[in-house]
Write an enzyme that holds these catalytic residues in place. Structure first.
Site, short mmCIF file in Angstrom:
data_model
loop_
_atom_site.label_atom_id
_atom_site.label_comp_id
_atom_site.label_asym_id
_atom_site.label_seq_id
_atom_site.Cartn_x
_atom_site.Cartn_y
_atom_site.Cartn_z
N ASP A 89 -17.25 144.05 107.24
CA ASP A 89 -17.29 144.64 108.58
C ASP A 89 -18.61 144.23 109.23
O ASP A 89 -19.68 144.60 108.76
CB ASP A 89 -17.18 146.16 108.51
CG ASP A 89 -15.85 146.60 107.90
OD1 ASP A 89 -14.82 146.02 108.29
OD2 ASP A 89 -15.86 147.49 107.04
N LEU A 90 -18.55 143.48 110.31
CA LEU A 90 -19.73 142.90 110.93
C LEU A 90 -20.78 143.94 111.28
O LEU A 90 -20.50 144.88 112.03
CB LEU A 90 -19.32 142.14 112.20
CG LEU A 90 -20.44 141.42 112.96
CD1 LEU A 90 -21.08 140.34 112.10
CD2 LEU A 90 -19.93 140.85 114.27
N ASP A 91 -21.97 143.78 110.71
CA ASP A 91 -23.14 144.64 110.99
C ASP A 91 -22.88 146.11 110.69
O ASP A 91 -23.50 147.00 111.28
CB ASP A 91 -23.58 144.49 112.46
CG ASP A 91 -24.05 143.09 112.78
OD1 ASP A 91 -24.60 142.43 111.88
OD2 ASP A 91 -23.89 142.64 113.93
N GLU A 92 -21.98 146.40 109.74
CA GLU A 92 -21.68 147.79 109.42
C GLU A 92 -21.87 148.11 107.95
O GLU A 92 -21.42 149.14 107.46
CB GLU A 92 -20.25 148.14 109.86
CG GLU A 92 -20.09 148.13 111.38
CD GLU A 92 -18.79 148.76 111.85
OE1 GLU A 92 -18.05 149.30 111.00
OE2 GLU A 92 -18.53 148.71 113.06
N GLY B 250 -23.17 142.95 116.72
CA GLY B 250 -22.71 141.63 117.08
C GLY B 250 -23.76 140.81 117.82
O GLY B 250 -24.96 141.02 117.68
#
Length: 300
Positions: free
Chosen positions: A243-246, A218
């Site tokens: 999925d944020l940054d995943e 994030g």
């Protein structure tokens, strides 16, 4: 002009590699895959110049291979090759693609204010190390317009924030369609993409995150790293998912810091890792070296 020089280089590369192809395969592991595929290529007079393979758990796991080959008259033969290979793929339950080296991937770069990752990609492109057709740069700030347009690359300024995200993405999607884009690179584009935008480009959006994931997902990772007192900072390039940054990780690297470095100094140090990590990931994608499996990658 810079762009004319680069285009001449790219055209020479296309002509040199008009008979070179790549076959990318993912399938359940079983005996006979490599023997069958190489025999098939031999029937068409192809010479294998590079073969990489990996088995994820040989006892009933998944098999991955990337085969680069030269085949005289490839453009003429390609239709028949793909049609005949369909039968082999059904026998082995393959997911597969034939890619042709002379068909350079048309690439769009998204950027916000910070130019360092964009500049790295443009430098690599100018030097002939990034074999792509950079078709367009899209930004929610005007800061990099002069740099981009000096290279005769179209620059499109589209202001963006979370309140108007859908309207902005509608404009962006139209541009991507108009320019026939194959790959999107987020070179420090500081906006979150909607699920609809991501779904339209599966495993074709590469992001650079300014931390060594999964640490500091994030916003404001350098400030959080400074507050935690870390001794290593890093950067991660990955495919974008909802999925944020995943998303599946392609490349990572680190830089050493210590107690004397402020958060601002960490940012300066970290930019070196960001530049090279993103450039590596983009280059490997352009060369068809990255195979995605679930939320991981195999990089040949």
């Amino acid at each position: 002009m810079v762009n004319n020089f680069v285009q001449d280089q790219l055209q020479a590369y296309r002509e040199k590699n008009e008979d070179r192809g790549r076959l990318i395969i993912k399938c359940p592991d079983q005996p006979g895959i490599v023997a069958t595929v190489t025999a098939f290529l031999k029937e068409y007079g192809a010479n294998i110049v590079e073969l990489s393979q990996y088995s994820m758990n040989p006892d009933g796991g998944t098999f991955f291979t990337r085969i680069e080959f030269d085949c005289p008259g490839l453009k003429v033969k390609s239709g028949d090759m793909e049609k005949e290979f369909q039968e082999i793929s059904e026998t082995f339950s393959m997911q597969w693609t034939f890619n042709y080296v002379s068909d350079l991937k048309r690439t769009a770069i998204f950027v916000s204010k910070e130019p360092h990752c964009l500049l790295e990609l443009l430098w690599e492109w100018q030097s002939g190390n990034l074999l792509a057709d950079i078709a367009i740069v899209i930004s929610n700030h005007e800061d990099t317009r002069e740099i981009v347009e000096s290279m005769n690359i179209p620059f499109h300024y589209i202001p963006a924030n979370k309140e108007i995200r859908k309207e902005v993405e509608a404009q962006q999607l139209k541009l991507l369609k108009d320019y026939k884009i194959d790959l999107i690179v987020l070179a420090r584009y500081m906006q979150i993409l909607t699920p609809e935008f991501v779904a339209a480009h599966p495993n074709r959006i590469i992001n650079i995150h300014h931390s060594f994931l999964p640490a500091f997902i994030g916003a404001r990772p350098y400030e959080r790293a400074y507050a935690r007192g870390v001794k290593l900072i890093g950067a991660t390039s990955h495919y974008v998912t909802n999925d944020l940054d995943e998303g599946p990780i392609i490349e990572q690297d680190i830089e050493r810091v210590d107690h004397r470095d402020s958060a601002e100094e960490m940012k300066k140090i970290g930019r070196s890792a960001e530049r090279r990590v993103l450039a590596h990931a983009v280059k490997w994608h352009l060369e068809d070296r990255v195979l995605v499996h679930e939320n991981k990658t195999v990089v040949f």
